[in-house]
Design a protein around this motif. Structure first.
Motif, PDB file in Angstrom:
ATOM      1  N   VAL A 156     -36.714  43.691  42.046  1.00 19.31           N
ATOM      2  CA  VAL A 156     -35.682  42.678  42.297  1.00 19.31           C
ATOM      3  C   VAL A 156     -35.944  41.476  41.378  1.00 19.31           C
ATOM      4  O   VAL A 156     -37.051  40.948  41.348  1.00 19.31           O
ATOM      5  N   ILE A 157     -34.912  41.126  40.599  1.00 22.53           N
ATOM      6  CA  ILE A 157     -35.053  39.955  39.714  1.00 22.53           C
ATOM      7  C   ILE A 157     -34.123  38.859  40.216  1.00 22.53           C
ATOM      8  O   ILE A 157     -33.073  39.140  40.791  1.00 22.53           O
ATOM      9  N   ASP A 158     -34.539  37.606  40.014  1.00 20.52           N
ATOM     10  CA  ASP A 158     -33.657  36.536  40.479  1.00 20.52           C
ATOM     11  C   ASP A 158     -33.277  35.568  39.362  1.00 20.52           C
ATOM     12  O   ASP A 158     -32.751  34.497  39.593  1.00 20.52           O
ATOM     13  N   ASP A 159     -33.555  35.981  38.116  1.00 19.07           N
ATOM     14  CA  ASP A 159     -33.165  35.167  36.970  1.00 19.07           C
ATOM     15  C   ASP A 159     -32.036  35.905  36.245  1.00 19.07           C
ATOM     16  O   ASP A 159     -32.158  37.114  36.001  1.00 19.07           O
ATOM     17  N   PHE A 160     -30.969  35.206  35.926  1.00 18.65           N
ATOM     18  CA  PHE A 160     -29.772  35.851  35.369  1.00 18.65           C
ATOM     19  C   PHE A 160     -30.025  36.347  33.941  1.00 18.65           C
ATOM     20  O   PHE A 160     -30.309  35.544  33.045  1.00 18.65           O
ATOM     21  N   PRO A 161     -29.925  37.671  33.705  1.00 22.91           N
ATOM     22  CA  PRO A 161     -30.059  38.161  32.329  1.00 22.91           C
ATOM     23  C   PRO A 161     -28.687  38.103  31.660  1.00 22.91           C
ATOM     24  O   PRO A 161     -27.691  38.434  32.286  1.00 22.91           O
ATOM     25  N   THR A 162     -28.620  37.680  30.405  1.00 20.55           N
ATOM     26  CA  THR A 162     -27.295  37.590  29.780  1.00 20.55           C
ATOM     27  C   THR A 162     -26.967  38.857  28.976  1.00 20.55           C
ATOM     28  O   THR A 162     -25.838  39.019  28.529  1.00 20.55           O
ATOM     29  N   GLU A 163     -27.952  39.727  28.793  1.00 18.78           N
ATOM     30  CA  GLU A 163     -27.724  40.931  27.984  1.00 18.78           C
ATOM     31  C   GLU A 163     -26.810  41.904  28.720  1.00 18.78           C
ATOM     32  O   GLU A 163     -27.084  42.285  29.862  1.00 18.78           O
ATOM     33  N   THR A 222      -3.114  31.447  32.347  1.00 22.00           N
ATOM     34  CA  THR A 222      -2.656  31.475  30.962  1.00 22.00           C
ATOM     35  C   THR A 222      -1.945  32.786  30.639  1.00 22.00           C
ATOM     36  O   THR A 222      -0.875  32.797  30.053  1.00 22.00           O
ATOM     37  N   THR A 223      -2.545  33.910  31.040  1.00 22.10           N
ATOM     38  CA  THR A 223      -1.989  35.201  30.627  1.00 22.10           C
ATOM     39  C   THR A 223      -1.354  35.967  31.780  1.00 22.10           C
ATOM     40  O   THR A 223      -0.726  36.996  31.549  1.00 22.10           O
ATOM     41  N   GLY A 224      -1.556  35.496  33.017  1.00 27.55           N
ATOM     42  CA  GLY A 224      -1.001  36.202  34.172  1.00 27.55           C
ATOM     43  C   GLY A 224      -1.764  37.475  34.527  1.00 27.55           C
ATOM     44  O   GLY A 224      -1.381  38.202  35.439  1.00 27.55           O
ATOM     45  N   ARG A 225      -2.864  37.753  33.813  1.00 31.12           N
ATOM     46  CA  ARG A 225      -3.619  38.987  34.088  1.00 31.12           C
ATOM     47  C   ARG A 225      -4.263  38.919  35.474  1.00 31.12           C
ATOM     48  O   ARG A 225      -4.755  37.859  35.877  1.00 31.12           O
ATOM     49  N   PRO A 226      -4.298  40.061  36.197  1.00 31.86           N
ATOM     50  CA  PRO A 226      -5.019  40.056  37.475  1.00 31.86           C
ATOM     51  C   PRO A 226      -6.498  39.793  37.225  1.00 31.86           C
ATOM     52  O   PRO A 226      -7.077  40.342  36.289  1.00 31.86           O
ATOM     53  N   ARG A 227      -7.089  38.917  38.029  1.00 36.56           N
ATOM     54  CA  ARG A 227      -8.516  38.626  37.842  1.00 36.56           C
ATOM     55  C   ARG A 227      -9.353  39.645  38.592  1.00 36.56           C
ATOM     56  O   ARG A 227      -8.977  40.094  39.680  1.00 36.56           O
ATOM     57  N   ARG A 228     -10.493  39.978  38.023  1.00 32.68           N
ATOM     58  CA  ARG A 228     -11.455  40.836  38.723  1.00 32.68           C
ATOM     59  C   ARG A 228     -12.124  39.954  39.788  1.00 32.68           C
ATOM     60  O   ARG A 228     -12.409  38.790  39.539  1.00 32.68           O
ATOM     61  N   CYS A 229     -12.371  40.517  40.971  1.00 26.87           N
ATOM     62  CA  CYS A 229     -12.876  39.701  42.079  1.00 26.87           C
ATOM     63  C   CYS A 229     -14.161  40.280  42.657  1.00 26.87           C
ATOM     64  O   CYS A 229     -14.332  41.509  42.701  1.00 26.87           O
ATOM     65  N   GLY A 230     -15.041  39.423  43.137  1.00 26.55           N
ATOM     66  CA  GLY A 230     -16.286  39.891  43.751  1.00 26.55           C
ATOM     67  C   GLY A 230     -16.927  38.810  44.598  1.00 26.55           C
ATOM     68  O   GLY A 230     -16.390  37.708  44.756  1.00 26.55           O
ATOM     69  N   TRP A 231     -18.100  39.114  45.147  1.00 22.51           N
ATOM     70  CA  TRP A 231     -18.816  38.185  46.023  1.00 22.51           C
ATOM     71  C   TRP A 231     -19.472  37.053  45.243  1.00 22.51           C
ATOM     72  O   TRP A 231     -19.692  37.176  44.035  1.00 22.51           O
ATOM     73  N   PHE A 232     -19.838  36.001  45.962  1.00 20.72           N
ATOM     74  CA  PHE A 232     -20.557  34.877  45.363  1.00 20.72           C
ATOM     75  C   PHE A 232     -21.904  35.371  44.838  1.00 20.72           C
ATOM     76  O   PHE A 232     -22.614  36.114  45.508  1.00 20.72           O
ATOM     77  N   ASP A 233     -22.246  34.930  43.641  1.00 19.12           N
ATOM     78  CA  ASP A 233     -23.459  35.392  42.982  1.00 19.12           C
ATOM     79  C   ASP A 233     -24.427  34.210  42.822  1.00 19.12           C
ATOM     80  O   ASP A 233     -24.272  33.374  41.933  1.00 19.12           O
ATOM     81  N   ALA A 234     -25.430  34.153  43.691  1.00 20.65           N
ATOM     82  CA  ALA A 234     -26.361  33.020  43.662  1.00 20.65           C
ATOM     83  C   ALA A 234     -27.307  33.100  42.466  1.00 20.65           C
ATOM     84  O   ALA A 234     -27.844  32.079  42.028  1.00 20.65           O
ATOM     85  N   VAL A 235     -27.488  34.301  41.913  1.00 15.97           N
ATOM     86  CA  VAL A 235     -28.333  34.430  40.715  1.00 15.97           C
ATOM     87  C   VAL A 235     -27.638  33.689  39.563  1.00 15.97           C
ATOM     88  O   VAL A 235     -28.264  32.891  38.842  1.00 15.97           O
ATOM     89  N   ALA A 236     -26.337  33.947  39.431  1.00  8.57           N
ATOM     90  CA  ALA A 236     -25.566  33.279  38.378  1.00  8.57           C
ATOM     91  C   ALA A 236     -25.476  31.772  38.645  1.00  8.57           C
ATOM     92  O   ALA A 236     -25.541  30.967  37.709  1.00  8.57           O
ATOM     93  N   ALA A 237     -25.361  31.395  39.913  1.00  4.21           N
ATOM     94  CA  ALA A 237     -25.240  29.965  40.256  1.00  4.21           C
ATOM     95  C   ALA A 237     -26.527  29.210  39.893  1.00  4.21           C
ATOM     96  O   ALA A 237     -26.479  28.100  39.359  1.00  4.21           O
TER      97      ALA A 237
END
Ligand code: IMP
Length: 430
Positions: free
Chosen positions: A354-361, A301-316
């Motif tokens: 180590v936490i494995d639940d995604f915090p949204t804060e 939509t905006t052509g902005r470069p996206r920030r990139c990183g590894w797969f996040d299984a906590v978020a998944a």
């Protein structure tokens, strides 16, 4: 048996939903957008042709499949008409295939001005919105002064609602933002001219969908953005202004939740994000650049470069919970083909634990350090592979691990931009 499937982004948007929706549309009769607006950009590549849709469901590429812009969408009529014109010029628009809900709210010129002005006022705390007026349009909807697509059918009503809005908006724009306000007659004439092109498509789409279900039609509900951009469940305030999660498919299209048969989440084999906000597995420097260039990670939509990183299984795992995912589609596996080493984030280190639940804060996420599991790269091309067991063994192991960590079955893997570059493991419509 007919099926009603919901497709949602399991990350921060841009997961490649457009392509997957395009493929699944083969088995659908109707495709419905249920939230968001032209902040979304769905890219579909068919042969040598590239299509980018912002508003119209990408299902429009399949003649005879009905595309619905549902109640929960915010519609910029100018953008909608431009999309229709582009489709017409490429000879693939059939008016009978498009329906727009009378309840969908309109994005007005003042929404766009408010969106960009607010971002400017936020300074370093900006959200990084797409500047398309999405937030202010949803604000008006919730504060009960919004103007709906259905209002375009009644010129008198439209004018009255516009007048009431401008009274308040012009005051704010002039006194707080110190910018020029809007003239009622200009917007009125602009929107009445645009209305001529849109009114034929405006319908009671909830009723249409209800009846279609009675005729056992297969319906695909196409989410925009992604779970972590959800207004309630995302990384607030760095989110969009709608509910992007599967539950919104019901409210955003006027069907009951009991009518949904399955929910499929789309995730990249790595992670990207556009705009501001926390992103625990974000990479910097050469590693990020490599993923960005290899994956063509620039906003549709905006052509902005996206920030990139590894797969996040906590978020998944979080996305699996919030959406009730029945299946996962992993896209852009081929982008990882040349890497020596690949990481998957399995947990976050926060305050020494180590936490494995995604915090949204935001305050917590910013302090979360990813815990990685390292994989050796498969260093072989995956594009062109049609069967899962023909993928390099290490690529198979990567997908299997990702599936285990997310706790959701992988139903499809995408290994390139074209429709054909897809490995179907289990067809969600079957
Ligand atoms: P807005 O939706 O324009 O208000 O933007 C709010 C946030 O959502 C910003 O971080 C945007 O970059 C992000 N965003 C909105 N739409 C998309 C999308 O389709 N893909 C990825 N990010 C998006």
């Amino acid at each position: 048996m007919a099926k009603n499937l919901v497709i949602v982004g399991a990350q921060w948007g841009d997961e490649g939903k457009g392509k997957i929706v395009d493929i699944l549309t083969e088995s659908a009769d109707i495709v419905v957008r249920f939230q968001g607006g032209n902040n979304a950009g769905h890219t579909v590549i068919v042969g040598k042709e590239k299509y980018v849709f912002h508003l119209i469901p990408s299902g429009i590429l399949h003649p005879g499949k009905i595309c619905v812009i549902g109640d929960g969408v915010v519609v910029d009529p100018e953008v909608l008409l431009q999309e229709i014109e582009v489709l017409k010029s490429r000879g693939i628009f059939r008016p009978e295939d498009l329906l727009i809900s009378k309840n969908a709210h309109l994005i007005m010129p003042y929404h766009k001005k408010l969106d960009t002005a607010r971002e400017r006022l936020r300074g370093d705390n900006k959200i990084g919105t797409t500047g398309r007026g999405i937030g202010p349009a949803y604000e008006d909807k919730v504060s009960r002064c919004g103007i709906k697509c259905g209002d375009l059918l009644n010129e008198g009503d439209f004018r009255l609602k516009l007048k009431a809005n401008l009274l308040e908006k012009n005051h704010y724009i002039k006194t707080i933002l110190h910018e020029d306000g809007f003239e009622i007659h200009e917007i009125y004439h602009q929107y009445m001219t645009l209305a001529a092109g849109i009114v034929p498509f405006i319908k009671n789409t909830s009723k249409f969908l209800h009846e279609a279900m009675g005729f056992k039609k297969n319906i695909l509900f196409e989410g925009a953005q992604g779970t972590l951009l959800d207004i309630d469940h995302g990384t607030y305030p760095f989110v969009t202004s709608s509910n992007t999660v599967a539950g919104a498919a019901a409210t955003g299209s006027g069907i009951g939740p009991s009518r949904i048969d399955a929910v499929i989440g789309i995730t990249k084999a790595y992670t990207t994000r556009v705009g501001e906000g926390p992103f625990p597995t974000e990479l910097q420097g050469a590693e990020a650049d490599r993923l960005r260039e290899q994956g063509g990670e620039y906003g549709a939509t905006t052509g902005r470069p996206r920030r990139c990183g590894w797969f996040d299984a906590v978020a998944a795992r979080y996305a699996a919970r919030i959406n009730g995912l029945d299946g996962l589609v992993v896209t852009k596996l081929d982008v990882l083909d040349n890497l020596d080493n690949i990481n998957i984030c399995t947990g976050y280190r926060y305050n020494g634990k180590v936490i494995d639940d995604f915090p949204t804060e935001t305050s917590i996420l910013l302090k979360c350090e990813p815990v990685y599991e390292a994989f050796e790269g498969w260093k072989a091309p995956t594009q062109g592979v049609k069967k899962f067991d023909k993928l390099p063994k290490k690529a198979q192991a990567y997908i299997k691990r990702l599936e285990k960590l997310a706790g959701v079955e992988v139903m499809m893997v995408s290994v390139g931009a074209n429709r054909d570059d897809s490995i179907m493991i289990k067809d969600p419509f079957k």
